[in-house]
Enzyme design. Structure first.
Site, PDB file in Angstrom:
ATOM      1  N   GLU A 286      25.882 -42.362 -32.119  1.00 47.63           N
ATOM      2  CA  GLU A 286      25.459 -43.694 -32.348  1.00 47.63           C
ATOM      3  C   GLU A 286      26.176 -44.355 -31.205  1.00 47.63           C
ATOM      4  O   GLU A 286      27.023 -44.638 -30.827  1.00 47.63           O
ATOM      5  CB  GLU A 286      26.066 -44.360 -33.558  1.00 47.63           C
ATOM      6  CG  GLU A 286      25.621 -45.790 -33.814  1.00 47.63           C
ATOM      7  CD  GLU A 286      26.060 -46.269 -35.082  1.00 47.63           C
ATOM      8  OE1 GLU A 286      25.641 -47.552 -35.492  1.00 47.63           O
ATOM      9  OE2 GLU A 286      27.198 -45.761 -35.630  1.00 47.63           O
TER      10      GLU A 286
ATOM     11  N   HIS B 250      27.693 -38.864 -37.839  1.00 45.44           N
ATOM     12  CA  HIS B 250      27.664 -39.107 -36.436  1.00 45.44           C
ATOM     13  C   HIS B 250      28.890 -39.433 -35.668  1.00 45.44           C
ATOM     14  O   HIS B 250      29.803 -39.618 -36.289  1.00 45.44           O
ATOM     15  CB  HIS B 250      26.622 -40.206 -35.945  1.00 45.44           C
ATOM     16  CG  HIS B 250      26.940 -41.585 -36.537  1.00 45.44           C
ATOM     17  ND1 HIS B 250      26.672 -41.968 -37.720  1.00 45.44           N
ATOM     18  CD2 HIS B 250      27.739 -42.560 -36.089  1.00 45.44           C
ATOM     19  CE1 HIS B 250      27.244 -43.099 -38.133  1.00 45.44           C
ATOM     20  NE2 HIS B 250      27.649 -43.508 -36.922  1.00 45.44           N
TER      21      HIS B 250
ATOM     22  N   HIS C 154      41.376 -35.835 -31.315  1.00 45.93           N
ATOM     23  CA  HIS C 154      39.772 -35.389 -31.349  1.00 45.93           C
ATOM     24  C   HIS C 154      39.008 -34.858 -32.368  1.00 45.93           C
ATOM     25  O   HIS C 154      39.649 -35.025 -33.406  1.00 45.93           O
ATOM     26  CB  HIS C 154      39.910 -34.134 -30.137  1.00 45.93           C
ATOM     27  CG  HIS C 154      40.726 -32.913 -30.915  1.00 45.93           C
ATOM     28  ND1 HIS C 154      41.939 -32.479 -30.698  1.00 45.93           N
ATOM     29  CD2 HIS C 154      40.093 -31.906 -31.660  1.00 45.93           C
ATOM     30  CE1 HIS C 154      42.376 -31.516 -31.504  1.00 45.93           C
ATOM     31  NE2 HIS C 154      41.394 -31.062 -32.133  1.00 45.93           N
TER      32      HIS C 154
ATOM     33  N   GLU D 139      36.422 -31.844 -28.803  1.00 46.45           N
ATOM     34  CA  GLU D 139      36.460 -30.588 -28.737  1.00 46.45           C
ATOM     35  C   GLU D 139      35.324 -29.836 -28.965  1.00 46.45           C
ATOM     36  O   GLU D 139      34.949 -29.790 -30.185  1.00 46.45           O
ATOM     37  CB  GLU D 139      37.748 -30.057 -29.727  1.00 46.45           C
ATOM     38  CG  GLU D 139      37.946 -28.426 -29.433  1.00 46.45           C
ATOM     39  CD  GLU D 139      38.953 -28.110 -30.573  1.00 46.45           C
ATOM     40  OE1 GLU D 139      38.930 -26.931 -30.860  1.00 46.45           O
ATOM     41  OE2 GLU D 139      39.759 -28.925 -31.180  1.00 46.45           O
TER      42      GLU D 139
END
Length: 129
Positions: free
Chosen positions: A122, A74, A5, A56
């Protein structure tokens, strides 16, 4: 090994959950509240944590915003049609910061949207071959 994550600190947990589930189309996978440690977590993604990386979302009690660091870039999400994704996101109340179009110097179609805390996302168009 695999990425599990990415953690993002958020200023309003429900606002962020709403954005990632209602605007971006992710699922709320699980939540944890830790009042003694003064934070809450929510995990969101497009599928199970056992199958793919997720986000998360971390809310630290009493902190309603964060400064974006100069090193953060990003999150990238694959979409079948970037223009259609931008339209759907805009209609759901999301902010499109770069319309769908070819990346400079290339032909891959990308777009950018921004979450309520200012994180850039993105959208990379990958059409089936």
């Amino acid at each position: 090994m695999r990425i599990l994550h990415t953690m993002l600190r958020v200023g309003d947990m429900q606002r962020s959950i709403d954005f990632y589930t209602k605007v971006m189309g992710m699922q709320l996978l699980r939540t944890t509240d830790r009042p003694d440690q003064k934070y809450s977590l929510a995990f969101v993604g497009f599928g199970s944590e056992t199958d793919q990386a997720v986000l998360e979302l971390t809310y630290n009690y009493g902190v309603d915003h964060y400064e974006m660091g100069g090193a953060y870039g990003h999150i990238a999400i694959e979409v079948p049609d970037a223009a259609a994704a931008c339209q759907r996101i805009r209609e759901a109340g999301g902010a499109v910061t770069r319309e769908a179009g070819p990346v400079k110097g290339g032909n891959t179609v990308i777009a950018f949207v921004q979450d309520p805390d200012g994180y850039k996302i993105e959208l990379i168009e990958r059409r089936p071959q």
